[in-house]
Design a protein around this motif. Structure first.
Motif, PDB file in Angstrom:
ATOM      1  N   GLY A 141       0.838  -1.209   0.000  1.00  0.00           N
ATOM      2  CA  GLY A 141       0.000   0.000   0.000  1.00  0.00           C
ATOM      3  C   GLY A 141       0.866   1.250   0.000  1.00  0.00           C
ATOM      4  O   GLY A 141       0.586   2.225  -0.718  1.00  0.00           O
ATOM      5  N   ILE A 142       1.927   1.219   0.793  1.00  0.00           N
ATOM      6  CA  ILE A 142       2.827   2.389   0.852  1.00  0.00           C
ATOM      7  C   ILE A 142       3.512   2.579  -0.507  1.00  0.00           C
ATOM      8  O   ILE A 142       3.636   3.707  -0.994  1.00  0.00           O
ATOM      9  CB  ILE A 142       3.867   2.226   1.987  1.00  0.00           C
ATOM     10  N   ASP A 143       3.919   1.470  -1.140  1.00  0.00           N
ATOM     11  CA  ASP A 143       4.593   1.579  -2.447  1.00  0.00           C
ATOM     12  C   ASP A 143       3.656   2.197  -3.490  1.00  0.00           C
ATOM     13  O   ASP A 143       4.063   3.073  -4.263  1.00  0.00           O
ATOM     14  CB  ASP A 143       5.059   0.197  -2.926  1.00  0.00           C
ATOM     15  N   GLN A 144       2.400   1.752  -3.499  1.00  0.00           N
ATOM     16  CA  GLN A 144       1.438   2.333  -4.458  1.00  0.00           C
ATOM     17  C   GLN A 144       1.221   3.817  -4.168  1.00  0.00           C
ATOM     18  O   GLN A 144       1.211   4.648  -5.075  1.00  0.00           O
ATOM     19  CB  GLN A 144       0.085   1.609  -4.365  1.00  0.00           C
ATOM     20  N   PHE A 145       1.067   4.134  -2.892  1.00  0.00           N
ATOM     21  CA  PHE A 145       0.817   5.528  -2.507  1.00  0.00           C
ATOM     22  C   PHE A 145       2.014   6.412  -2.881  1.00  0.00           C
ATOM     23  O   PHE A 145       1.848   7.547  -3.340  1.00  0.00           O
ATOM     24  CB  PHE A 145       0.523   5.597  -1.002  1.00  0.00           C
ATOM     25  N   THR A 146       3.225   5.876  -2.688  1.00  0.00           N
ATOM     26  CA  THR A 146       4.446   6.632  -2.991  1.00  0.00           C
ATOM     27  C   THR A 146       4.484   7.022  -4.472  1.00  0.00           C
ATOM     28  O   THR A 146       4.820   8.160  -4.824  1.00  0.00           O
ATOM     29  CB  THR A 146       5.684   5.781  -2.624  1.00  0.00           C
ATOM     30  N   LYS A 147       4.079   6.075  -5.338  1.00  0.00           N
ATOM     31  CA  LYS A 147       4.090   6.359  -6.791  1.00  0.00           C
ATOM     32  C   LYS A 147       3.064   7.425  -7.147  1.00  0.00           C
ATOM     33  O   LYS A 147       3.320   8.299  -7.970  1.00  0.00           O
ATOM     34  CB  LYS A 147       3.775   5.082  -7.581  1.00  0.00           C
TER      35      LYS A 147
END
Ligand code: CIR
Length: 259
Positions: A141-147
């Motif tokens: 979830g954090i990786d998607q949000f970061t992008k």
């Protein structure tokens, strides 16, 4: 003013069955929760904030906590993917409200296997956003949000959440580099560059505050946090949160705030 608009959702009668993973204070009283929610809205509007009030959703006991199924910024919004099964559908139920304020091109989504809840998202200054890695927000979830955030020039910094529900259950940002911190975030190396206002033991719940820019909204009944804020130049407005605290809900989670 740091924000001029807010979205809230009236608690349903089922709020008495909201998820309670942390507090050990019994079930909320529905009528009192409703009254506290009305006072919350009145306080926002007293401070000059235009509030959109969504209708109650009986099938979703935690749906008054609108901060979790979406994250809103001034020029984009993210529909999140709440981790708990009873809250998953809230993402679809908040979307129409988000669409009233953002175009399709400004709305993004977190999808499985990523999970993320807005209570873990804490924007600070200089386009930096802290995101808690918690029982509700995972690395995917954090990786998607970061992008998504990177498209808008924002940098995400992940922070572990070990002892509380969400990141903002343990710390909230007040602006001007001042960070209100409690429990596991006191003297945390993750926040060493902030001017930390340390919440005294026993008043941890009151770390979850909202600085409107026109006064800090804080939960009623925490005199030492009130003094801490006032000694640091903030005016305070208290709202009774007794019923929401019984199901681990704080002040921030009752609204989505933006311009
Ligand atoms: C839950 O456990 O999901 C709700 N009972 C409380 C959610 C609180 N949300 C927040 O602090 N952002």
């Amino acid at each position: 003013m740091l924000f001029t608009k807010a979205i809230v959702r009236t608690p349903a009668k089922s709020v008495v069955n909201g998820i309670d993973d942390y507090a050990d204070e019994g079930k909320p009283d529905y009528q009192l929760a409703l009254k506290e929610h009305q006072d919350y809205i009145a306080t926002l509007s007293d401070l000059g904030i235009t509030t959109t009030i969504l209708g109650p959703l009986e099938d979703y006991p935690d749906s008054c906590f609108v901060e979790d199924p979406a994250v809103v910024f001034d020029n984009f919004a993210v529909i999140t993917n709440p981790a708990r099964s009873t809250r998953q559908k809230e993402r679809d139920l908040i979307r129409p409200a988000i669409k009233q304020f953002y175009t399709d091109y400004q709305i993004f989504e977190i999808t499985s296997p990523g999970t993320l809840e807005g209570g873990d998202v804490m924007p600070v200054d200089n386009n930096v956003i802290y995101v808690g890695r918690s029982a509700r927000t995972n690395q995917a979830g954090i990786d998607q949000f970061t992008k998504i955030a990177a498209k808008f020039g924002k940098t995400v910094k992940a922070v572990p959440v070990q002892k509380v529900l969400h990141l903002k259950t343990g710390t909230t940002y007040l602006g001007n580099n001042k960070l209100l911190v409690a429990g596991e975030y006191i003297d945390s190396p993750y926040f060493k560059n902030f001017d930390q206002l340390k919440v005294p033991a026993g008043e941890d719940y009151a770390v979850n505050c909202i600085n409107t820019g026109n006064g800090v909204i804080m939960p009623a009944g925490f005199p030492r946090v009130k003094k801490l804020l006032e000694d640091n130049g903030f005016t305070t407005r208290e709202v009774n949160m007794s019923e929401f605290s019984k199901i681990d809900g704080g002040l921030t989670c009752l609204s989505l705030r933006f311009n």
